[in-house]
Scaffold this active site. Structure first.
Site, PDB file in Angstrom:
ATOM      1  N   CYS A   1       0.837  -1.191   0.000  1.00  0.00           N
ATOM      2  CA  CYS A   1       0.000   0.000   0.000  1.00  0.00           C
ATOM      3  C   CYS A   1       0.872   1.241   0.000  1.00  0.00           C
ATOM      4  O   CYS A   1       2.103   1.162   0.074  1.00  0.00           O
ATOM      5  CB  CYS A   1      -0.938   0.015   1.209  1.00  0.00           C
ATOM      6  SG  CYS A   1      -0.039   0.124   2.772  1.00  0.00           S
TER       7      CYS A   1
ATOM      8  N   CYS B   1       3.526   1.762   2.741  1.00  0.00           N
ATOM      9  CA  CYS B   1       4.834   1.121   2.542  1.00  0.00           C
ATOM     10  C   CYS B   1       5.782   2.080   1.827  1.00  0.00           C
ATOM     11  O   CYS B   1       6.932   2.264   2.239  1.00  0.00           O
ATOM     12  CB  CYS B   1       4.690  -0.151   1.707  1.00  0.00           C
ATOM     13  SG  CYS B   1       3.596  -1.387   2.404  1.00  0.00           S
TER      14      CYS B   1
ATOM     15  N   ASP C   1      17.576  30.021 -26.111  1.00  0.00           N
ATOM     16  CA  ASP C   1      16.285  29.966 -25.418  1.00  0.00           C
ATOM     17  C   ASP C   1      16.391  29.250 -24.068  1.00  0.00           C
ATOM     18  O   ASP C   1      15.471  29.348 -23.255  1.00  0.00           O
ATOM     19  CB  ASP C   1      15.240  29.232 -26.274  1.00  0.00           C
ATOM     20  CG  ASP C   1      14.958  29.955 -27.580  1.00  0.00           C
ATOM     21  OD1 ASP C   1      14.950  31.200 -27.570  1.00  0.00           O
ATOM     22  OD2 ASP C   1      14.759  29.277 -28.599  1.00  0.00           O
TER      23      ASP C   1
ATOM     24  N   ASP D   1      13.379  26.846 -29.176  1.00  0.00           N
ATOM     25  CA  ASP D   1      14.051  25.706 -29.807  1.00  0.00           C
ATOM     26  C   ASP D   1      15.565  25.813 -29.830  1.00  0.00           C
ATOM     27  O   ASP D   1      16.242  24.876 -30.245  1.00  0.00           O
ATOM     28  CB  ASP D   1      13.561  25.547 -31.254  1.00  0.00           C
ATOM     29  CG  ASP D   1      14.147  26.610 -32.169  1.00  0.00           C
ATOM     30  OD1 ASP D   1      14.209  27.786 -31.748  1.00  0.00           O
ATOM     31  OD2 ASP D   1      14.555  26.275 -33.288  1.00  0.00           O
TER      32      ASP D   1
ATOM     33  N   ASP E   1       9.356  32.065 -28.908  1.00  0.00           N
ATOM     34  CA  ASP E   1      10.527  32.580 -29.606  1.00  0.00           C
ATOM     35  C   ASP E   1      10.137  32.693 -31.086  1.00  0.00           C
ATOM     36  O   ASP E   1       9.262  31.967 -31.562  1.00  0.00           O
ATOM     37  CB  ASP E   1      11.692  31.602 -29.422  1.00  0.00           C
ATOM     38  CG  ASP E   1      12.897  31.981 -30.263  1.00  0.00           C
ATOM     39  OD1 ASP E   1      13.307  33.145 -30.191  1.00  0.00           O
ATOM     40  OD2 ASP E   1      13.393  31.119 -31.006  1.00  0.00           O
TER      41      ASP E   1
END
Length: 744
Positions: free
Chosen positions: A14, A17, A637, A633, A433
């Site tokens: 469970c 634990c 950035d 990208d 961007d």
């Protein structure tokens, strides 16, 4: 240097634990972080090997009563053997066998107790020896399910009680109380027939066994997405060696090997096409259904399907370095991370079992004092213990996260953390961007304007291209490509210098050549007043106008335009419909930024921003109270992606951007920004639903088991019904997560 690793944990029954293991490990010196995904039974660990060794960590886990082993997923993917799947199948078979056997042995006990209530035929042997038969059969059921008792006892002795401990205490109390009364009855003592609870112990263990079996099946399904990703990779590759075709296991492919893929075959690893032409189905990786044309020089991705022609390619990334392996790692890491919303559930889980035992004891004592009947007090005590369910709490978040990240991966969206899932829903401003994100990043030269009669257009292009050939900027590449197209021979330059956000400088034929922005000219004390009119016209058309200066004199302008991506406008429109503000951030001047913003319907323009200033602009937006998602990208950035509340990187971009982005879009389609946000919101709603029902169930169930409704209804909750409710509560949470498969 800190290390990260994943361990498989066995023996967890469970969420308590998982909470106990995490709590214990976090106290140890050298452990930086420890996070357990209860649904996948994996521990995601970061530690300092100079302060603690992995064997010490494994020993600590063992001392708590659990087993740990190395995660074999990566080796499984390399070898093609899914050891984890085999272990899971064996576990499901074992739990199924335990349930069926306990049901066969327990049904007669249930029949004996309840048959009379429904007017069923009762053999005479039941009248004489019914209680003894119940005792024998219930003992047999306990032996079949003895590992539950064993687990509960171990955790209790190690001061880390779990769900099995609650079951142990509840069923043992019912069983041994009934056994003691049977012994007294055998020696002629008068005992009430209401003092036997063999059927409760049997009922509870049968339902717990059923619940464990169903939970094992459903938990396995939540990780189906990552298993399907692992199954994408072919097991065999055909390499060309000494003019021969050789089939070898994929684990033996090395970088530099030349691989042959025929129509219909799977591309085994990442590489560069050296011969052939074909359409490749990349849907498994990018989610894009239309085959992508591949020719010499193009990249191919492992696990994609060659559709039409024959391809030969050179392997560039193998094993754990392939894109597929990286995707699987990102999805795995996301599954192991915890959303802030889960912290409350983790805290509750840690204290849950001890609190339930205390509530059960108090409830039992109160009922003993009120009713003066030990059997009534025992009924309440057992019902409270059995109805409590930390499993539902533990499964609520990880199962939804596993489904959400798996679904996203199939659609070409990599969500790298649970935190990203939670933040995405709150984003109210999306910053794009410009170059390579909103635009294709493939600019072309549109105009060459000379202001010096001595310098012709071709001369200008020759000067500009000679300087720019040393630059990696997309605008520079456009100028060089134009010179190649015109078959212009380039000259060697000296003292080349790239000035980020401004342009380039070099010496050619002993003349200082500058090519770039107004800022570059201003820094070099060169006036641009006479060409402002021409610059304004070009910039209002969304073109980037670069000034060429020789010595201290402006000689002309080279205009470059970048084509907008097909789906940029649609993505901005959908974001507006979702109530998000949209901004563009660019190193270009304000006119260019505003021209593009006008075409796309963008709300705000952040122009003339140097690479190092992008993160500052994001910070300013955050200071205004905006929750910002940055989409980019490139290398420049990366700081902005980190600064933003949510960094979204395009998979077509650089490795640095992909590393720093919390969400990675494998396809070059900005509509996936919308999909990522929508899927994040959907997943978080599922987590909230699961947590609501888990908390609601326990908040309502425990008081009912404690007998709060007795003054109004006159009845107490039967422990057997409590067991049935508990068994199905966690399964219902997992089924709710599995319903995410229907997401469109």
């Amino acid at each position: 240097m800190d290390q990260k690793t994943i361990l498989k944990i066995q023996g967890m029954d469970c969420a308590s634990c998982a909470a106990i293991i995490e709590h214990d490990l976090k106290k140890k010196k050298g452990i930086i972080s420890a996070s357990i995904n209860f649904a996948s039974e994996k521990l995601y660990l970061e530690y300092n090997p100079a302060e603690i060794q992995i064997e010490e960590i494994k020993k600590s886990i063992k001392d708590l009563g659990y087993k740990s082993s190395d995660n074999t997923d990566e080796m499984d993917m390399m070898s093609g053997h899914d050891h984890n799947k085999m272990e899971k199948e064996n576990e499901v078979r074992r739990l199924k066998a335990r349930f069926i056997l306990s049901l066969i042995l327990g049904l007669p006990v249930i029949y004996m107790v309840m048959g009379g209530m429904f007017g069923l035929f009762m053999p005479k042997i039941f009248d004489a020896y019914g209680l003894y038969i119940q005792a024998v059969l219930s003992t047999a059921v306990i032996l079949v399910c003895f590992n539950i008792w064993q687990s509960g006892a171990k955790k209790l002795l190690k001061a880390g009680p779990n769900m099995d401990t609650l079951i142990l205490v509840g069923t043992a109390a019912a069983y041994f109380y009934s056994l003691a009364n049977l012994i007294l009855l055998s020696f002629g003592r008068e005992v009430s027939m209401n003092s036997f609870y063999f059927e409760s112990a049997v009922f509870i263990l049968i339902f717990i066994s059923l619940g464990n079996y169903l939970q094992a099946i459903t938990k396995g399904r939540t990780s189906a997405a990552i298993k399907s990703l692992m199954g994408l990779q072919p097991k065999i590759a055909t390499i060309l060696k000494d003019g021969r075709e050789l089939e070898i296991p994929i684990s033996e492919v090395q970088v530099g090997d030349v691989i042959l893929v025929k129509p219909g075959g799977k591309i085994p690893v990442d590489g560069i096409v050296i011969d052939g032409y074909s359409g490749v189905d990349e849907k498994a990786i990018t989610g894009e259904s239309i085959p992508v044309e591949k020719k010499k020089g193009d990249e191919v991705i492992g696990a994609t399907i060659n559709k039409t022609g024959v391809l030969q390619f050179k392997a560039t990334r193998v094993g754990k370095d392939t894109m597929l392996a990286q995707i699987i790692k990102i999805v795995e890491d996301a599954m192991g991370s915890k959303a802030p919303i889960q912290l409350l559930a983790d805290k509750v889980s840690f204290y849950f079992v001890p609190a339930v035992i205390l509530i059960a004891l108090i409830s039992g004592i109160i009922w003993l004092l009120v009713s003066h009947q030990f059997s009534t007090a025992l009924t309440v005590f057992v019902a409270v213990l059995i109805i409590a369910c930390p499993c539902a709490l533990g499964l609520a978040t990880p199962t939804a996260v596993m489904m959400g990240t798996g679904l996203a991966a199939k659609k070409g969206i990599l969500i790298k953390s649970s935190k990203a899932l939670e933040i995405a829903k709150d984003v109210n401003m999306v910053v794009f961007d410009k170059t390579g994100t909103l635009t294709k990043g493939e600019p072309v030269v549109t105009e060459i304007i000379s202001f010096d009669k001595k310098i012709k257009d071709k001369d200008m292009l020759q000067l500009a291209a000679s300087v720019e050939k040393n630059s990696e900027h997309p605008l520079a590449q456009a100028i060089v490509d134009k010179a190649k197209e015109e078959k212009i021979k380039l000259s060697e330059v000296k003292n080349f210098q790239a000035i980020p956000g401004k342009g380039v400088e070099a010496i050619l034929n002993k003349e200082n050549i500058l090519l770039g922005t107004r800022k570059l000219m201003k820094d070099n004390k060169i006036s641009v007043d006479l060409i402002e009119g021409e610059m304004a016209v070009l910039e209002n058309q969304g073109k980037t106008a670069m000034i060429l200066a020789v010595g201290k004199k402006v000689v002309g302008i080279i205009a470059v335009a970048d084509v907008l991506k097909e789906n940029s406008k649609e993505a901005v429109e959908i974001l507006h419909k979702m109530g998000k503000l949209v901004a563009i951030i660019t190193g270009d001047n304000k006119r260019v930024g505003e021209a593009i913003a006008k075409q796309l319907g963008i709300d705000r323009v952040l122009a003339e921003v140097l690479p190092q200033g992008k993160s500052d602009e994001i910070k300013k937006l955050q200071d205004e109270g905006k929750i910002v998602a940055m989409v980019g990208d490139g290398i420049n950035d990366a700081p902005a992606l980190v600064q933003a509340d949510l960094g979204i990187a395009l998979g077509s971009g650089t490795d640095v951007a992909m590393e720093t982005g919390e969400i990675v879009l494998i396809k070059d389609d900005l509509r996936d920004v919308v999909k990522a946000m929508d899927l994040s919101k959907y997943t978080l709603n599922k987590i909230k639903q699961n947590l609501f029902w888990a908390f609601f169930y326990n908040t309502i169930g425990i008081p009912i088991a404690a007998g709060v409704l007795f003054p109004f209804t006159g009845w107490l909750l039967n422990p057997s019904i409590a067991a049935a409710a508990m068994a199905f509560s966690s399964v219902s949470v997992v089924l709710n997560s599995l319903s995410m498969k229907n997401y469109k």
